[in-house]
Design a protein around this motif. Structure first.
Motif, PDB file in Angstrom:
ATOM      1  N   VAL A 103      37.421  34.779  42.596  1.00 18.52           N
ATOM      2  CA  VAL A 103      38.101  35.467  41.497  1.00 18.52           C
ATOM      3  C   VAL A 103      38.517  36.866  41.917  1.00 18.52           C
ATOM      4  O   VAL A 103      39.671  37.273  41.762  1.00 18.52           O
ATOM      5  CB  VAL A 103      37.189  35.535  40.254  1.00 18.52           C
ATOM      6  N   VAL A 104      37.566  37.626  42.449  1.00 14.62           N
ATOM      7  CA  VAL A 104      37.838  39.020  42.816  1.00 14.62           C
ATOM      8  C   VAL A 104      38.804  39.093  43.992  1.00 14.62           C
ATOM      9  O   VAL A 104      39.673  39.969  44.046  1.00 14.62           O
ATOM     10  CB  VAL A 104      36.521  39.753  43.126  1.00 14.62           C
ATOM     11  N   GLY A 105      38.687  38.162  44.928  1.00 15.61           N
ATOM     12  CA  GLY A 105      39.506  38.200  46.133  1.00 15.61           C
ATOM     13  C   GLY A 105      40.890  37.618  45.966  1.00 15.61           C
ATOM     14  O   GLY A 105      41.750  37.813  46.834  1.00 15.61           O
ATOM     15  N   CYS A 106      41.142  36.919  44.860  1.00 17.48           N
ATOM     16  CA  CYS A 106      42.468  36.351  44.625  1.00 17.48           C
ATOM     17  C   CYS A 106      43.478  37.480  44.474  1.00 17.48           C
ATOM     18  O   CYS A 106      43.274  38.405  43.676  1.00 17.48           O
ATOM     19  CB  CYS A 106      42.452  35.487  43.366  1.00 17.48           C
ATOM     20  N   ASP A 107      44.572  37.447  45.232  1.00 13.71           N
ATOM     21  CA  ASP A 107      45.536  38.548  45.153  1.00 13.71           C
ATOM     22  C   ASP A 107      46.512  38.391  43.993  1.00 13.71           C
ATOM     23  O   ASP A 107      47.443  39.189  43.847  1.00 13.71           O
ATOM     24  CB  ASP A 107      46.277  38.733  46.478  1.00 13.71           C
ATOM     25  N   LYS A 108      46.278  37.394  43.159  1.00 13.71           N
ATOM     26  CA  LYS A 108      47.057  37.216  41.932  1.00 13.71           C
ATOM     27  C   LYS A 108      46.144  37.502  40.736  1.00 13.71           C
ATOM     28  O   LYS A 108      44.943  37.245  40.799  1.00 13.71           O
ATOM     29  CB  LYS A 108      47.627  35.802  41.874  1.00 13.71           C
ATOM     30  N   PRO A 109      46.678  38.065  39.663  1.00 11.97           N
ATOM     31  CA  PRO A 109      45.823  38.433  38.530  1.00 11.97           C
ATOM     32  C   PRO A 109      45.143  37.224  37.909  1.00 11.97           C
ATOM     33  O   PRO A 109      45.750  36.165  37.747  1.00 11.97           O
ATOM     34  CB  PRO A 109      46.781  39.107  37.557  1.00 11.97           C
ATOM     35  N   VAL A 110      43.865  37.404  37.569  1.00 18.21           N
ATOM     36  CA  VAL A 110      43.054  36.344  36.974  1.00 18.21           C
ATOM     37  C   VAL A 110      42.630  36.800  35.583  1.00 18.21           C
ATOM     38  O   VAL A 110      42.027  37.864  35.418  1.00 18.21           O
ATOM     39  CB  VAL A 110      41.818  36.027  37.831  1.00 18.21           C
ATOM     40  N   LEU A 111      42.938  35.987  34.586  1.00 19.20           N
ATOM     41  CA  LEU A 111      42.612  36.282  33.198  1.00 19.20           C
ATOM     42  C   LEU A 111      41.577  35.281  32.718  1.00 19.20           C
ATOM     43  O   LEU A 111      41.769  34.072  32.841  1.00 19.20           O
ATOM     44  CB  LEU A 111      43.885  36.196  32.348  1.00 19.20           C
ATOM     45  N   ALA A 112      40.469  35.786  32.177  1.00 19.13           N
ATOM     46  CA  ALA A 112      39.471  34.922  31.549  1.00 19.13           C
ATOM     47  C   ALA A 112      39.776  34.850  30.066  1.00 19.13           C
ATOM     48  O   ALA A 112      39.779  35.881  29.376  1.00 19.13           O
ATOM     49  CB  ALA A 112      38.068  35.452  31.786  1.00 19.13           C
ATOM     50  N   ALA A 114      48.530  33.317  25.817  1.00 21.57           N
ATOM     51  CA  ALA A 114      49.826  32.880  26.355  1.00 21.57           C
ATOM     52  C   ALA A 114      50.728  34.073  26.639  1.00 21.57           C
ATOM     53  O   ALA A 114      51.423  34.111  27.673  1.00 21.57           O
ATOM     54  CB  ALA A 114      50.498  31.922  25.372  1.00 21.57           C
ATOM     55  N   LYS A 115      50.734  35.047  25.756  1.00 23.63           N
ATOM     56  CA  LYS A 115      51.581  36.234  25.934  1.00 23.63           C
ATOM     57  C   LYS A 115      51.161  37.028  27.169  1.00 23.63           C
ATOM     58  O   LYS A 115      52.008  37.426  27.990  1.00 23.63           O
ATOM     59  CB  LYS A 115      51.495  37.113  24.692  1.00 23.63           C
ATOM     60  N   LEU A 116      49.856  37.267  27.312  1.00 25.93           N
ATOM     61  CA  LEU A 116      49.377  38.042  28.457  1.00 25.93           C
ATOM     62  C   LEU A 116      49.575  37.280  29.763  1.00 25.93           C
ATOM     63  O   LEU A 116      49.935  37.877  30.791  1.00 25.93           O
ATOM     64  CB  LEU A 116      47.906  38.405  28.263  1.00 25.93           C
ATOM     65  N   ALA A 117      49.328  35.973  29.742  1.00 31.55           N
ATOM     66  CA  ALA A 117      49.518  35.169  30.954  1.00 31.55           C
ATOM     67  C   ALA A 117      50.971  35.209  31.397  1.00 31.55           C
ATOM     68  O   ALA A 117      51.270  35.353  32.596  1.00 31.55           O
ATOM     69  CB  ALA A 117      49.067  33.735  30.706  1.00 31.55           C
ATOM     70  N   ALA A 122      55.106  37.264  35.169  1.00 29.85           N
ATOM     71  CA  ALA A 122      56.419  37.870  35.389  1.00 29.85           C
ATOM     72  C   ALA A 122      56.337  39.235  36.072  1.00 29.85           C
ATOM     73  O   ALA A 122      57.368  39.839  36.370  1.00 29.85           O
ATOM     74  CB  ALA A 122      57.144  38.017  34.047  1.00 29.85           C
ATOM     75  N   GLY A 123      55.127  39.693  36.324  1.00 26.05           N
ATOM     76  CA  GLY A 123      54.937  41.024  36.890  1.00 26.05           C
ATOM     77  C   GLY A 123      55.179  41.076  38.388  1.00 26.05           C
ATOM     78  O   GLY A 123      55.441  40.059  39.037  1.00 26.05           O
ATOM     79  N   PRO A 124      55.049  42.277  38.979  1.00 24.01           N
ATOM     80  CA  PRO A 124      55.310  42.462  40.417  1.00 24.01           C
ATOM     81  C   PRO A 124      54.145  41.958  41.266  1.00 24.01           C
ATOM     82  O   PRO A 124      53.066  42.555  41.253  1.00 24.01           O
ATOM     83  CB  PRO A 124      55.460  43.984  40.540  1.00 24.01           C
ATOM     84  N   PRO A 125      54.301  40.885  41.993  1.00 23.63           N
ATOM     85  CA  PRO A 125      53.169  40.304  42.728  1.00 23.63           C
ATOM     86  C   PRO A 125      52.567  41.239  43.757  1.00 23.63           C
ATOM     87  O   PRO A 125      51.341  41.306  43.902  1.00 23.63           O
ATOM     88  CB  PRO A 125      53.759  39.045  43.373  1.00 23.63           C
ATOM     89  N   LEU A 126      53.400  41.957  44.502  1.00 22.66           N
ATOM     90  CA  LEU A 126      52.858  42.864  45.513  1.00 22.66           C
ATOM     91  C   LEU A 126      52.143  44.044  44.848  1.00 22.66           C
ATOM     92  O   LEU A 126      51.082  44.477  45.304  1.00 22.66           O
ATOM     93  CB  LEU A 126      53.978  43.363  46.431  1.00 22.66           C
TER      94      LEU A 126
END
Length: 259
Positions: free
Chosen positions: A92-101, A192-195, A200-204
């Protein structure tokens, strides 16, 4: 018995949704579920169709934590369970993409640890957070000794860990333990809105932000995971934990003797 349906996997519109699917046991984590969840999280960074990850639970709970049901549960739990928890939190912490619980109900034990490792934790108003480990003679694991203290401070972390009191979602949000709380009826729409916003956000930019914030707020996470692994391995061999797990199965209050 665990099946592949214990974890539901769906990818759509850039969002990978991972749903723990053992509602009959409040999504208590089997070995198979934990392994599959970690594998999905570890592979997410390399998936071109995934820009954000959502973790949630089916039914009334997010996750009740490790599955300690059945006879002689203390004899089945060993260092492998701790390694699974550590693998999951590192994924979870190491994933370079945002993780939402998306915490739809109670998050207890390692289920609580999992939710608090996420970058954002959104809870329904009926949800609660519980470090239940002391109820069976154990200590927090899954990185909770670091993530909780980093979020709410030492005093509140000690209260949660030692007294094993459920923390309602509204109080968890006010204390800074989670990022959002919303009425149950509005919960799916907010998730759904936050996801969608994260996808759609900036991946880098998101990847760099995760690395920077985690380095500043959780610089000792790896050390905490190893301390928890060592401490929990010792505790799992004690009579107190055997008594705690027996009492859990028998639905009674344990009698701890410090042995």
């Amino acid at each position: 018995m665990p099946t592949l349906a214990d974890l539901l996997v769906d990818a759509a519109d850039g969002v990978l949704t991972l749903t723990m699917n053992r509602p009959e046991v409040f999504n208590a984590m089997s070995d198979e579920m934990s392994d599959r969840l970690a594998s999905e999280l570890e592979s997410a960074p390399s998936r071109a169709d995934v820009s954000a990850v959502v973790i949630t639970g089916a039914g009334a709970a997010f996750s009740a934590g490790a599955d300690i049901s059945g006879e002689d549960a203390h004899e089945r739990f060993d260092v492998r369970a701790l390694d699974r928890a550590n693998r999951l939190v590192r994924a979870v912490v190491g994933c370079d993409k945002p993780v939402l619980a998306a915490v739809n109900g109670v998050a207890a034990g390692v289920g609580c640890s999992l939710a608090l490792a996420a970058d954002l934790a959104v809870a329904s108003s009926s949800a609660s957070f519980l470090l239940a480990f002391s109820r069976i003679g154990l200590m927090p694991d899954g990185g909770a000794s670091a993530t909780v203290a980093a979020s709410v401070g030492r005093a509140r972390a000690m209260r949660m860990a030692l007294l094993a009191e459920p923390l309602p979602a509204a109080d968890a949000c006010a204390a800074g333990l989670i990022s959002h709380v919303v009425d149950d009826a509005e919960f799916p729409a907010l998730v759904a809105k936050l996801a969608a916003r994260l996808a759609a956000g900036p991946p880098l930019g998101f990847a760099a932000t995760k690395r920077a914030v985690n380095a500043a707020s959780l610089p000792g996470l790896d050390d905490a995971l190893e301390r928890e692994r060592t401490g929990q391995t010792i505790l799992l061999r004690t009579g107190d934990v055997a008594e705690g797990m027996r009492a859990f199965g028998e639905q009674r209050r344990p009698v701890f003797r410090g042995e």
